[in-house]
Write an enzyme that holds these catalytic residues in place. Structure first.
Site, PDB file in Angstrom:
ATOM      1  N   HIS A 522       0.879  -1.179   0.000  1.00 21.40           N
ATOM      2  CA  HIS A 522       0.000   0.000   0.000  1.00 21.40           C
ATOM      3  C   HIS A 522       0.914   1.225   0.000  1.00 21.40           C
ATOM      4  O   HIS A 522       1.644   1.455   0.969  1.00 21.40           O
ATOM      5  CB  HIS A 522      -0.881  -0.037   1.256  1.00 21.40           C
ATOM      6  CG  HIS A 522      -1.783   1.154   1.408  1.00 21.40           C
ATOM      7  ND1 HIS A 522      -3.147   1.062   1.266  1.00 21.40           N
ATOM      8  CD2 HIS A 522      -1.525   2.455   1.709  1.00 21.40           C
ATOM      9  CE1 HIS A 522      -3.693   2.252   1.479  1.00 21.40           C
ATOM     10  NE2 HIS A 522      -2.720   3.110   1.750  1.00 21.40           N
ATOM     11  N   HIS A 524       1.691   5.465  -0.852  1.00 15.02           N
ATOM     12  CA  HIS A 524       1.284   6.841  -1.130  1.00 15.02           C
ATOM     13  C   HIS A 524       2.349   7.504  -2.000  1.00 15.02           C
ATOM     14  O   HIS A 524       3.519   7.087  -2.006  1.00 15.02           O
ATOM     15  CB  HIS A 524       1.088   7.604   0.181  1.00 15.02           C
ATOM     16  CG  HIS A 524      -0.149   7.195   0.915  1.00 15.02           C
ATOM     17  ND1 HIS A 524      -1.215   8.039   1.115  1.00 15.02           N
ATOM     18  CD2 HIS A 524      -0.498   6.021   1.503  1.00 15.02           C
ATOM     19  CE1 HIS A 524      -2.163   7.415   1.793  1.00 15.02           C
ATOM     20  NE2 HIS A 524      -1.749   6.185   2.046  1.00 15.02           N
ATOM     21  N   CYS A 555      -4.043  10.711   4.773  1.00 13.49           N
ATOM     22  CA  CYS A 555      -4.249  10.070   6.068  1.00 13.49           C
ATOM     23  C   CYS A 555      -4.481  11.162   7.109  1.00 13.49           C
ATOM     24  O   CYS A 555      -3.606  12.003   7.337  1.00 13.49           O
ATOM     25  CB  CYS A 555      -3.048   9.213   6.469  1.00 13.49           C
ATOM     26  SG  CYS A 555      -3.241   8.424   8.084  1.00 13.49           S
TER      27      CYS A 555
END
Length: 618
Positions: A522, A524, A555
């Site tokens: 995952h 970013h 986030c």
């Protein structure tokens, strides 16, 4: 032949994939065996090669001696009623199922039968003039004792071969003599005859197989390199081995045709590229059989060098297909300041599943005080038109959230823990271990209801408060999650500061406790590294990744975190590499445009922007 001199029968039952290539490979490797695709009512087989077999197959084949699982359906397999006394070997590592199946069939099934015969004859005094080859002559050393390494070691031990194991950190595996660290590497290699390298590709492991280390193997040693993604030293592995022949015996070509080899005399070929053996698509069975006959073990000098991870000396092998989890509806929208109506979220989910996404993270059941964008969670879940084959997941950080989520009937829940003590203390005022303990009841309750549990390891490579995060932090969270029953972990670069090597080190830490099928990435895109970091995963064999439609995300608990890697960009990259995703890129771009039009901005995806501009120009 079997013990009673009858033809050995191998049944191939692969319900989710093509059986032809596997049957052909087995016939080539085992010309003395009868290999057939299983049909209902088929005769009893001795061994089976399976991929997601139905219960009917296992019920009919009650006399199997060994079951070799080569891919998907492992979790289903262990829940089925298995034939009594059958040894089950799990060979489900992504990207190398066929190669591993060929290795097992070539080096275990046939030679297991041969060793039985040798030992019977030796006991009967038929080998008085010279000592036969016995299992005790072939100690197998497994490098890398993660989940996959432990399975391979225990599978080989089930066939009564002596098994050794080496890992960079101390481990204990039942039935395996374990070594650890550089201090014990020489002793491990000196005691090894068959070396199976299962180390993942990282900066720390890529040069472990070199001239010095290979020269320490027992005389007549074998090297089987099935490293995840292919060791960077794989192209030079056989050169190191032959360069060490002044201290080690000559190596005989004894590898199946797709494996790299030395010459029969043991000399290094003049041109490595010309000596690389490949199976041509149009090659006939007869030609393959003749090559295999010349590649059988030699009773006098059984010492091949096998390298099973590459078709070319420089090219990296990637998984043929991957799974993408779109987290846009939850992780992507949670940071939006303006409320997004539930109807828009529902329509986004519909568009994503129509584009081919098989797993979608829909919403989170958290306090509206902290994440107001998710206050409509129950309404969104109720409004979804569920599509068969699609998994819908929700985030549930505590029991209150889980109890609220259960009414919405999610297929999967997500829990999370930070790899940084500073991040954990700053956001939830407790240690990492305490945070895991808090959601242990959630995991237990979900498992009791048959709901799949996925864990997310946040700030896995960098933290806004602590700075760089060591892989040991990821390993700790992965171990704690495994202990409480979390079934899958995602390694998350929450603030987007990771680079490929750092990501691979974090992945390796998670793989210490989870199999490749149970780990995902995952990423970013804060520093523009999300795509390179995603690509670093299939190089290790990891084949599941999160992405967010139109690059949505951030986030609320991590300052500086920007959007996730755009699903459109990941799909475009993977399709360009020949890796299947099952996703229609045009429909995906339409879904990204839909959700971007609501706040009135362009998609944060270069691929989407380029394709939309091209449509306008046309």
């Amino acid at each position: 032949m079997t013990e009673d001199n009858t033809l050995m029968r191998i049944a191939v039952c692969c319900t989710d994939t093509k059986t032809g290539p596997r049957i052909e490979a087995l016939q080539t490797l085992l010309p003395g065996a009868q290999v057939d695709e299983w049909r209902p009512g088929a005769p009893q087989a001795d061994h089976a090669v399976v991929w997601a077999p139905p219960q009917q197959f296992l019920d009919e084949q009650r006399g199997l001696k060994g079951i070799f699982n080569i891919g998907a359906g492992v979790d289903a397999l262990v829940k089925l009623r298995l034939p009594p006394g059958a040894v089950v070997v799990r060979l489900d590592d992504a990207g190398m199922s066929v190669q591993m199946a060929e290795f097992v069939c070539h080096a275990v099934i046939r030679h297991f039968r041969e060793f039985d015969a040798y030992e019977r004859d030796a006991a009967a005094g038929k080998w008085g003039y010279r000592r036969p080859r016995l299992r005790s002559d072939f100690p197998v050393g497994v490098m890398g004792l993660g989940v996959l390494g432990q399975r391979v070691a225990q599978a080989v031990a089930a066939f009564e071969f002596p098994v050794l194991g080496w890992s960079r950190t101390p481990r204990e595996v039942p039935g395996v003599r374990c070594y650890a660290g550089e201090a014990e590497l020489s002793a491990f290699l000196a005691a090894t005859r068959v070396l199976v390298c299962l180390l993942p590709l990282t900066a720390e492991t890529q040069n472990i197989l070199n001239r010095e280390s290979l020269s320490r193997l027992q005389p007549g040693g074998f090297v089987v390199n099935v490293a995840r993604g292919g060791h960077r030293s794989t192209p030079t592995c056989w050169r190191c081995w032959t360069a060490a022949t002044s201290r080690a015996p000559r190596s005989t070509c004894s590898a199946p045709s797709r494996y790299r080899r030395t010459t029969r005399s043991g000399r290094t070929p003049k041109s490595p590229s010309r000596r690389t053996c490949r199976r041509a698509p149009c090659a006939t069975k007869a030609s393959r059989r003749s090559r295999t006959r010349s590649a059988r073990w030699s009773g006098e000098s059984p010492s091949p060098v096998w390298s099973i991870a590459k078709e070319d000396t420089e090219a990296m092998q990637y998984p043929p297909a991957v799974k993408l989890v779109d987290v846009g509806p939850r992780d992507g929208l949670q940071n939006e300041k303006e409320p997004v109506p539930a109807s828009v979220k529902v329509e986004l989910v519909h568009r994503l599943q129509d584009a081919g996404l098989k797993e979608i993270e829909v919403t989170s059941f958290v306090s509206p005080k902290w994440v107001p964008q998710m206050a409509d969670n129950a309404e969104v879940m109720a409004g979804i038109r569920r599509k068969p084959g699609v998994r819908y997941s929700v985030l549930t950080p505590n029991m209150k959230g889980f109890e609220a989520a259960v009414a919405s009937k999610p297929d999967e829940i997500v829990v999370f823990g930070a790899a940084s003590e500073a991040f954990s203390q700053k956001n939830i005022n407790c240690s990492i271990a305490e945070s895991i303990e808090r959601f242990a009841p959630v995991v237990e309750a979900a498992r009791a209801k048959g709901i799949y549990v996925r864990g997310a390891i946040s700030v896995a490579v960098g933290c806004p408060y602590q700075g760089e995060v060591a892989p040991e932090g990821v390993e700790l969270v992965a171990r704690l999650m495994k202990e409480i029953g979390v079934q899958h972990v995602g390694v998350a670069d929450t603030i987007g500061v990771g680079t490929p090597r750092k990501v691979q080190a974090a992945m390796e830490a998670a793989l210490e406790h989870y199999a490749l099928d149970d780990v995902s990435g995952h990423f970013h895109d804060t520093y523009g590294q999300a795509l390179p970091n995603t690509l670093a995963c299939p190089e290790m064999g990891v084949w599941q990744y999160d992405a967010s439609i139109a690059g949505l995300g951030g986030c609320p608990y991590a300052k500086g975190a920007t959007g996730n890697v755009a699903t459109e960009d990941v799909v475009f990259m993977l399709h360009g590499m020949g890796i299947e995703t099952g996703i229609d890129l045009d429909k995906l771009v339409d879904a990204g445009k839909y959700i971007s039009d609501f706040p009135g901005r362009k998609p944060n995806s270069r691929v989407a922007t380029a394709m939309l501009n091209k449509r306008v120009a046309a």
